[in-house]
Write an enzyme that holds these catalytic residues in place. Structure first.
Site, PDB file in Angstrom:
ATOM      1  N   ALA A  30       0.818  -1.206   0.000  1.00  0.00           N
ATOM      2  CA  ALA A  30       0.000   0.000   0.000  1.00  0.00           C
ATOM      3  C   ALA A  30       0.852   1.256   0.000  1.00  0.00           C
ATOM      4  O   ALA A  30       1.860   1.324   0.693  1.00  0.00           O
ATOM      5  CB  ALA A  30      -0.896  -0.004   1.241  1.00  0.00           C
ATOM      6  N   CYS A  31       0.447   2.238  -0.781  1.00  0.00           N
ATOM      7  CA  CYS A  31       1.091   3.545  -0.812  1.00  0.00           C
ATOM      8  C   CYS A  31       0.027   4.573  -1.199  1.00  0.00           C
ATOM      9  O   CYS A  31      -1.022   4.220  -1.729  1.00  0.00           O
ATOM     10  CB  CYS A  31       2.216   3.619  -1.846  1.00  0.00           C
ATOM     11  SG  CYS A  31       3.518   2.387  -1.665  1.00  0.00           S
ATOM     12  N   THR A  32       0.331   5.844  -0.952  1.00  0.00           N
ATOM     13  CA  THR A  32      -0.583   6.922  -1.331  1.00  0.00           C
ATOM     14  C   THR A  32       0.222   8.068  -1.905  1.00  0.00           C
ATOM     15  O   THR A  32       1.286   8.407  -1.384  1.00  0.00           O
ATOM     16  CB  THR A  32      -1.377   7.428  -0.109  1.00  0.00           C
ATOM     17  OG1 THR A  32      -2.039   6.334   0.523  1.00  0.00           O
ATOM     18  CG2 THR A  32      -2.407   8.461  -0.519  1.00  0.00           C
ATOM     19  N   ASN A 203      -3.562   2.277  -4.550  1.00  0.00           N
ATOM     20  CA  ASN A 203      -3.256   0.961  -5.087  1.00  0.00           C
ATOM     21  C   ASN A 203      -4.512   0.344  -5.719  1.00  0.00           C
ATOM     22  O   ASN A 203      -5.235   1.027  -6.408  1.00  0.00           O
ATOM     23  CB  ASN A 203      -2.671   0.077  -3.983  1.00  0.00           C
ATOM     24  CG  ASN A 203      -1.597   0.793  -3.180  1.00  0.00           C
ATOM     25  OD1 ASN A 203      -1.832   1.161  -2.042  1.00  0.00           O
ATOM     26  ND2 ASN A 203      -0.444   1.003  -3.764  1.00  0.00           N
ATOM     27  N   ARG A 235      -8.106   5.107   1.556  1.00  0.00           N
ATOM     28  CA  ARG A 235      -7.059   6.134   1.569  1.00  0.00           C
ATOM     29  C   ARG A 235      -7.210   7.082   0.378  1.00  0.00           C
ATOM     30  O   ARG A 235      -6.940   8.282   0.494  1.00  0.00           O
ATOM     31  CB  ARG A 235      -5.680   5.466   1.563  1.00  0.00           C
ATOM     32  CG  ARG A 235      -5.337   4.819   2.897  1.00  0.00           C
ATOM     33  CD  ARG A 235      -3.936   4.218   2.906  1.00  0.00           C
ATOM     34  NE  ARG A 235      -3.863   2.952   2.185  1.00  0.00           N
ATOM     35  CZ  ARG A 235      -3.331   2.774   1.004  1.00  0.00           C
ATOM     36  NH1 ARG A 235      -2.773   3.807   0.361  1.00  0.00           N
ATOM     37  NH2 ARG A 235      -3.307   1.594   0.422  1.00  0.00           N
TER      38      ARG A 235
END
Length: 367
Positions: A30-32, A203, A235
């Site tokens: 996960a990343c934003t 993602n 997110r």
């Protein structure tokens, strides 16, 4: 609590379908990423790197004029970098994030739905470890990158990462004008979303489905209710609301950018606060959900003033690097700022970079 019933009803069916798709999605990290668009031509791009283990990331300063190849065999594309860049590595085998001296920012995020198998063996192959670096080396603006990459001058080959997981990634670019583009390979096809409105990327699922989910939450209204889990879709909704809710006009008394001395910027601080608010606390794990990973580090790039911030989850403070304090002239040495292993820096860290032998980008076997 009140909701927009018409919006809720109109979007209920597609939302349920997307929820089913998300529940069935394969494991992903996960990343934003979010882009702040302010007055006075201020553009700031922030991102979090959420990963299940230490990526041994370091910062690298690359000058102009570096000769590179696509690390996927003798037919890989070759090029010479037009622009110097400041990057963050993943495992010291690829570029995960960075900014070049023209103000172009590249962010690589995980996307489990990625499928790079085009069935075309005639197009030159390139390892995904160089995807972001290729953009930083060659383009000053998003429009330039979109025009060039839409022609598909290479095909992506995604080798297995050092942790044994497949390199399933999508790429976000933003430039100093505030333009953005998202690049994904879905079903073997390159899909590009190009426009200033594409400020946020997370993602799974694919970007078009993320946009559809976000439309649902726009109907609810961010001041009424926002989804609170650390799933990518939640997110995305929170970051989309927050990046447009913070002030776009900055207090001139709260801006100070003096290369080599101090740096304070309200837009940077606001963007970092958004990225921190959608980060996953260090040590958080979710039973049965290995795709929920802790945030290891965050970056924030001030694309107007060309200052790059790095914020580690294991450091008591963030530090910054003004690109004006680095030497990007052709022939200058490649330099490294070691942050792996718990190194701590504060303030302007440009003077702490040291000449270093550049790492070898992770090669790929083109079939």
């Amino acid at each position: 609590m009140t909701t927009n019933k018409s919006a809720h009803g109109a979007l209920r069916a597609p939302l349920l379908a997307l929820c089913v798709a998300i529940a069935a999605a394969p494991v992903a990290e996960a990343c934003t990423r979010a882009v702040y668009l302010g007055t006075d031509d201020i553009v700031v791009t922030g991102r979090s790197m959420d990963w299940a283990e230490d990526m041994h990331s370091n910062l690298w300063a690359y000058p102009r004029g570096i000769k590179r190849d696509g690390a996927a065999g003798p037919t890989s594309p070759t090029w010479v970098s037009k622009y110097g860049s400041l990057t963050v590595s993943g495992y010291d085998v690829g570029t995960a994030d960075g900014i070049n001296e023209a103000g172009l920012v590249a962010n690589l995020l995980y996307l489990a739905e990625s499928d790079y198998e085009t069935g075309d063996s005639s197009t030159p192959p390139m390892s995904i470890s160089l995807w972001a670096q290729y953009a930083l080396d060659n383009f000053a603006t998003v429009a330039e990158a979109v025009t060039a990459l839409r022609a598909e001058p290479f095909r992506i080959i995604a080798p297995v990462l050092p942790n044994g997981k497949p390199a399933q990634l999508h790429l976000a670019l933003s430039d100093a004008s505030g333009d953005s583009a998202i690049f994904e390979y879905i079903g073997g096809k390159l899909v590009i979303h190009h426009g200033r409105q594409y400020q946020v990327m997370t993602n799974s699922p694919s970007f078009d489905q993320q946009l559809a989910l976000n439309e649902y939450w726009k109907g609810i209204g961010g001041l009424t209710f926002l989804p609170g889990t650390n799933r990518a879709a939640d997110r995305f909704a929170r970051a989309s609301f927050l990046i447009n809710a913070i002030p776009t006009t900055t207090d001139p008394n709260y801006i100070k950018a003096v290369p080599g001395q101090s740096y304070v910027n309200q837009a940077v601080a606001s963007t970092l606060s958004v990225i921190r608010s959608v980060s996953v606390p260090l040590g958080i794990t979710t039973p049965g959900e290995p795709n929920i990973s802790s945030t290891l580090w965050r970056t924030v790039a001030d694309q107007k003033n060309r200052v790059y911030f790095f914020d580690s989850a294991t450091s008591p403070n963030a530090f910054w690097v003004p690109l004006a304090d680095l030497d990007f002239t052709e022939g200058a040495p490649v330099k490294k700022l070691a942050v792996a292993g718990g190194r701590v820096y504060s303030g302007n860290a440009a003077a702490s970079f040291e000449a270093a032998t550049p790492f070898a980008f992770l090669p790929a076997d083109a079939k």
